[in-house]
Structure formats: C-alpha cells, structure tokens
Design an enzyme around this catalytic site. Structure first.
Site: not given
Length: 503
Positions: A271, A274, A300
């Site tokens: 995460e 991201h 991704e």
C-alpha cells in the site's frame, strides 16, 4: 472561434476540473472513513452523502457548458504545450465516460455500492453468502446497465467499457493475449518451482505471537524508509488493505494477524507503493486529469514493484531480519535472514489472493477475470458464483475453498462495484517485473542500496520514469518509455526463474 476565446475555454475547463478534483478527494476520504472508523449505524447516512457527491460531480462534468467548452478549446489544441494538449485529451476522455452514464444511474449505483459493501462486511464475517447474493445481483444488474450505456456511447464492448475506466485504452483482447501467454508456461513453471522447493532446505517455523503494536511499529519504520511522508498521510486498519485519499492526504490501511507478521508487513509495503505513486504525481498538474494516476495497471505495478520485486530481494530481507528479530524478541536460526527469506519466498497454492505468492497470484486473478466477464455478459448470476469459483480454483490451483469466506467473498472489489479492475493486478505484476529489471540496468546499485534499507535509488528512477508522467501517456506508453519495451510476459518469466529456480 478566435485563438483567444479557445484558450479562454481551455482555462475555464481547467477551473471546472479543479473543482471536480476537490470533490473526488472528498469522496475518497469519506470512503476511507467508512472502511476504518465509521460506526455501523452511520452507513446509511454515509451512503447518502457519497451518492449526493457523486451526483454533484456527475452534473458538473456532464453539464452542457462542459461540452461547449471542450468543443471550443479543441480549436486551440495545436497551440497548446504537450502537457496541456494531453490534459485536454484526458478531459475529453473523462467527459465521454461521464456523459455515457445517466445521472439517475450514477445515484442508484453509488447507493447500491455502499449498501452491498456494508452487507458484504457482515456476510463475510458470518460466512453467509446467501445474505449477500440478492444485493450483489442488484449491483451486477446496475453495473451491466452502466456497461451497456458506456458501450453504446463509446463504441466498445460492455466489458471493455468498464475495463477502460481502470486501464485507459486497454481492451479485453489485449488482456487475453497476455493471459494466454502466461497460461502457456505458468502452470508448468509452478510445478517446477514447487518441486525445487521440496528438495531445498525447508523453512523453520517462526514462533509468535506477534503483538499488533510491534507489527505496526515495524510497518511504520519500513514506510519511513520507503519515503512515506507521515505529515501528509496515515496508517490505519481495515478489513481489506487499501490506499485512498489524495496526494497530499494519503490514507493507507492494513490488517494484522498476531500469529503471522509477514502478511501485514508486505501489505503495508504494497500500500505504501501505491501511496508513493500518488505522492510522486506532477505537483503542477495534480488538480487536472493529466496529473492523475494513469490507471490501475500502472498503480499496481508500483505497489508490486516495492512489495514483490524490491521487498523480497535477498539484500532487503538481510537488512530487515535483525530488526524483526529485535522487535519481536526472536531467538535461534528461525530468525536468520535465510530462513525469513524462505518464508517470504514460499510458493504453494492457497485460498486467499492477497496472501498468494507471486507465482500463483496470476492464477487467482485470471479466475476472477473470467468470472467477472461472465457476470457482465449475463452468463453468471450471484447465486451461482460460489460453485463457479470453487470449480475454477480446483482447475487452476488444484484446491477447493472450504467456505465462501475463503472463496468468492474474500475480496471487496465486486461488492464495492469494481468490475474491470482485477486484470490490472496481473498486468501490474508483469509491468513491475519489467520496470524493476530496467531500473537495475539503469541504476546498478539499486539492490545494494536495498541491503542498507535505502529505497532512494529505486524511488528516484520511478519518480522520473513513471510517477512524474502522470497521465501524459497511455499506460503502455509509460511502460515502454520506462523500459524500452512494450508490456509483455518475458521479464516476469525471467524473474520467476531466476528467483525461484536459480536460472
């Protein structure tokens, strides 16, 4: 129209999209709040708030004035800079998607997504798919309605119209080619890797428990090493790890298991990847379409670049192992870097996608891709999903989930209305392997730096080649400029063979 008036139309569009960007940011934070800390009784009120915000954004984007401004601004396109021209093109693309969906459908979809997601949370906890199926059927019907409307307006197949929202310019035919290539070698490669691991030294168990507060401390330390700015973001807990918010207000969630620290740590790294992408988008364009993240394949690729490619390198695990040992008070050979590396590189079919190793992971995604295409085509109803899921798991991974909690209810995507998202996970994995290979070639000291806990050489490479590009290029255009090659499976295959077979 004069050049001056055309330029003025473009500037007016920029102001309009800046307001839309602020609305989108508010929706993202409301979603994070609902997933992490909102009391159960607030779900209905929050769903209504989100539905109204969705409607306001839709009405602003689809207002007749927006179409007029786009038509007028297009006359000045040749006089604009490359970035402004790309921005105008993105404005037109976003507008085309929005005008294809009627306002009342936007509202109905938003409310149904919120309702279905909240039902999913309870149904999953109770392992009760029957209670989810009616709401999921309603959501599938509304999504098919949206897909059909977009297909008619954009001249696309219904599934392609949904896929285009998550990966602009991507078509199911492109996905089919890449997935067919993967399927031509991945099952045999999986068998070879598992046999190789059976003959190798086995991982020693790492004994817990691993208190949540210690897992969080390690996670935050690694986030800091990766460059996460806690002045512009936070880490919380949710049912399903995700990243939300906006570049200057990044919200990351993870989940913890006191019996196993490995999943939480890698989910946090994933995460954070991201978040770094969002944070690295070009500052001067952040409120404009061209300054947004370029779809979920690129998104991704950045999370998997850090989690799978960098996070599981031998140098980084060697750096991490003594810190894990100290944090959890570990003793003995089980805490040595080589043993921890075996845990992080263990390959075996499993029920849960987010816990899957990088060899079996694409098989999970390809199953979901097949199923969601069948749902959008009207060939698969919610009530038949568990059986179809279990059959697909047996066919692809040789295992059958013992319940729906570990089967078709494990992911939030479909209950949240995200149809067309799943293929981007594996496309992102292919891109991550390709980008990491290119980064190591361009910056030879990357792996050595990871051995010191230094992510800066890798981050600098993707800041320039990926993050800083915003949506100036197509997803494949970004990949090709960063790596010198179009997206393919060769780098992924070479990576798996090198890491797991020593080839």
């Amino acid at each position: 129209m004069s050049a001056r008036n055309s330029t003025a139309a473009y500037e007016a569009l920029k102001e309009r999209f800046q307001r839309l960007s602020a609305l989108g940011g508010a929706q993202a934070v409301l979603h994070w709040d609902r997933a992490t800390m909102m009391p159960e009784g607030g779900a209905t009120a929050r769903a209504e708030q989100q539905a109204i915000l969705s409607l306001i954004a839709h009405e602003t984007l689809t207002a007749p004035e927006t179409a007029e401004l786009l038509a007028n601004a297009s006359e000045a396109a040749e006089a604009l800079s490359d970035w402004d021209r790309a921005n105008l093109g993105e404005m037109a693309r976003v507008h085309a998607h929005a005008t294809a969906t009627p306002a009342d459908l936007v509202t109905r979809l938003s409310r149904q997504k919120s309702e279905t997601e909240m039902i999913w949370r309870k149904a999953r906890a109770a392992n009760d798919f029957a209670s989810l199926a009616p709401a999921l059927d309603k959501l599938i019907a509304l999504t098919r309605e949206q897909a059909s409307a977009k297909a008619d307006a954009l001249g696309l197949d219904p599934y392609d119209a949904l896929l285009d929202s998550y990966d602009p310019g991507r078509r199911a035919a492109d996905v089919d080619v890449l997935f067919a290539d993967l399927e031509s070698f991945l099952p045999a490669l999986l068998g070879e890797v598992m046999e190789h691991q059976r003959q190798a030294e086995q991982a020693l168990p790492i004994e817990g428990p691993f208190p949540v507060e210690l897992q969080e401390r390690i996670g935050r330390e690694v986030m800091g090493l990766m460059g996460f700015d806690f002045a512009h973001g936070r880490l919380d807990v949710s049912h399903h790890p995700f990243t939300g918010g906006v570049p200057d207000d990044s919200r990351i969630t993870t989940r913890y298991d006191e019996r196993d620290f490995t999943e939480s740590l890698m989910a946090t790294i994933h995460e954070t990847g991201h978040s770094l992408y969002e944070r690295g988008l070009p500052k001067e364009w952040r409120t404009q379409p061209v300054g947004r993240a370029r779809g979920m394949t690129i998104h991704e690729s950045q999370s998997l670049l850090f989690e799978m490619q960098a996070g599981r390198t031998e140098p980084f695990i060697a750096f991490l192992a003594p810190r894990l040992k100290q944090a959890f008070g570990g003793e003995g050979q089980a805490w040595e870097p080589a043993n921890i590396l075996r845990h992080y590189r263990r390959v075996a079919p499993g029920f849960i996608r987010v816990q899957a190793d990088e060899v079996t992971y694409p098989l999970h995604v390809m199953l979901r891709y097949r199923l969601e295409r069948a749902m959008i085509a009207g060939e698969l109803k919610a009530a038949d999903l568990p059986a179809a899921w279990n059959e697909g798991m047996k066919e692809r991974l040789g295992i059958v989930p013992p319940d729906d909690d570990r089967g078709c209810m494990q992911d939030i995507h479909w209950p949240a209305g995200s149809f067309g998202y799943f293929p981007t996970y594996t496309l992102g994995a292919l891109a991550a392997a390709q980008i990491f290979a290119a980064a190591k070639e361009a910056v030879p000291g990357i792996e050595g730096a990871l051995g010191r806990g230094d992510f800066r050489p890798l981050t600098s490479f993707v800041r320039e080649k990926v993050h800083g590009q915003g949506s100036r290029l197509t997803p494949d255009g970004i990949i090709e400029e960063a790596t010198g090659k179009p997206l393919g499976t060769a780098a992924f295959k070479a990576h798996i063979e090198a890491r797991y077979l020593g080839k």
